[in-house]
Design a protein around this motif. Structure first.
Motif, PDB file in Angstrom:
ATOM      1  N   ALA A  79     -88.899 110.378 -72.526  1.00 51.83           N
ATOM      2  CA  ALA A  79     -89.668 110.559 -71.606  1.00 51.83           C
ATOM      3  C   ALA A  79     -90.813 109.370 -72.320  1.00 51.83           C
ATOM      4  O   ALA A  79     -91.012 108.440 -71.269  1.00 51.83           O
ATOM      5  CB  ALA A  79     -91.360 111.997 -71.158  1.00 51.83           C
ATOM      6  N   LEU A  80     -91.580 109.577 -72.705  1.00 52.74           N
ATOM      7  CA  LEU A  80     -92.238 107.809 -73.660  1.00 52.74           C
ATOM      8  C   LEU A  80     -91.240 106.379 -73.178  1.00 52.74           C
ATOM      9  O   LEU A  80     -92.250 105.162 -72.498  1.00 52.74           O
ATOM     10  CB  LEU A  80     -92.354 108.425 -74.516  1.00 52.74           C
ATOM     11  N   ASP A  81     -89.930 106.530 -73.724  1.00 50.73           N
ATOM     12  CA  ASP A  81     -89.474 105.359 -73.272  1.00 50.73           C
ATOM     13  C   ASP A  81     -89.203 104.553 -71.599  1.00 50.73           C
ATOM     14  O   ASP A  81     -89.487 103.763 -71.140  1.00 50.73           O
ATOM     15  CB  ASP A  81     -87.635 105.330 -73.868  1.00 50.73           C
ATOM     16  N   THR A  82     -88.750 105.977 -70.893  1.00 48.69           N
ATOM     17  CA  THR A  82     -88.894 105.398 -69.319  1.00 48.69           C
ATOM     18  C   THR A  82     -89.992 105.020 -68.808  1.00 48.69           C
ATOM     19  O   THR A  82     -90.216 104.149 -68.445  1.00 48.69           O
ATOM     20  CB  THR A  82     -88.431 107.478 -69.068  1.00 48.69           C
ATOM     21  N   THR A  83     -91.343 105.634 -69.588  1.00 52.99           N
ATOM     22  CA  THR A  83     -92.190 105.654 -69.254  1.00 52.99           C
ATOM     23  C   THR A  83     -93.425 104.277 -69.858  1.00 52.99           C
ATOM     24  O   THR A  83     -93.229 102.951 -68.869  1.00 52.99           O
ATOM     25  CB  THR A  83     -93.888 106.450 -69.531  1.00 52.99           C
ATOM     26  N   ALA A  84     -92.559 103.253 -70.514  1.00 60.42           N
ATOM     27  CA  ALA A  84     -93.086 102.701 -71.398  1.00 60.42           C
ATOM     28  C   ALA A  84     -91.827 101.209 -70.118  1.00 60.42           C
ATOM     29  O   ALA A  84     -91.657 100.048 -71.022  1.00 60.42           O
ATOM     30  CB  ALA A  84     -92.703 102.096 -72.629  1.00 60.42           C
ATOM     31  N   GLY A  85     -90.944 101.762 -69.812  1.00 59.23           N
ATOM     32  CA  GLY A  85     -90.181 100.799 -69.614  1.00 59.23           C
ATOM     33  C   GLY A  85     -88.878 100.390 -70.347  1.00 59.23           C
ATOM     34  O   GLY A  85     -87.785  98.893 -70.250  1.00 59.23           O
ATOM     35  N   THR A  86     -88.800 101.013 -71.807  1.00 56.13           N
ATOM     36  CA  THR A  86     -87.598 100.433 -72.792  1.00 56.13           C
ATOM     37  C   THR A  86     -86.611 101.282 -72.141  1.00 56.13           C
ATOM     38  O   THR A  86     -85.516 100.504 -73.059  1.00 56.13           O
ATOM     39  CB  THR A  86     -87.986 101.057 -74.421  1.00 56.13           C
ATOM     40  N   GLY A  87     -86.188 102.541 -72.042  1.00 56.36           N
ATOM     41  CA  GLY A  87     -84.976 102.858 -71.022  1.00 56.36           C
ATOM     42  C   GLY A  87     -84.768 103.650 -73.121  1.00 56.36           C
ATOM     43  O   GLY A  87     -82.814 104.021 -72.930  1.00 56.36           O
TER      44      GLY A  87
END
Length: 91
Positions: A79-87
């Motif tokens: 979820a954090l990766d998605t929010t940060a846009g890193t995928g």
């Protein structure tokens, strides 16, 4: 109400699949050999069914249970990766 992520996930999934199938709680209960009250308690998240009961409910919906194991809090990392846009994947 039980405060377990697993209980909430199963409750949500069961209700979603029952509604997708166009069944009432009573109809699902009859197919699974349970009471409507038991189905309602499970869908509310008041209790997690045994694996046998979960299997009966899902079979009545023409579905099967799949169990996966992941590192603790892995869903939070995703979820954090998605929010940060890193995928979450290396490029």
């Amino acid at each position: 109400m039980t405060e377990s992520r697993l209980v909430r996930q199963f409750a949500h999934t069961l209700r979603h699949e029952r509604e997708r199938a166009g069944l009432t709680q009573q109809a699902l209960a009859a197919r699974a050999g349970l009471s409507q009250a038991a189905v309602a308690r499970i869908e509310r998240g008041d209790r997690l069914p045994s694996l046998t009961t979960a299997e009966r409910l899902l079979t009545a919906l023409d579905r099967q249970l799949r169990i996966e194991v992941e590192p603790l809090d892995d869903h939070l990392d995703a979820a954090l990766d998605t929010t940060a846009g890193t995928g979450g994947s290396a490029g």
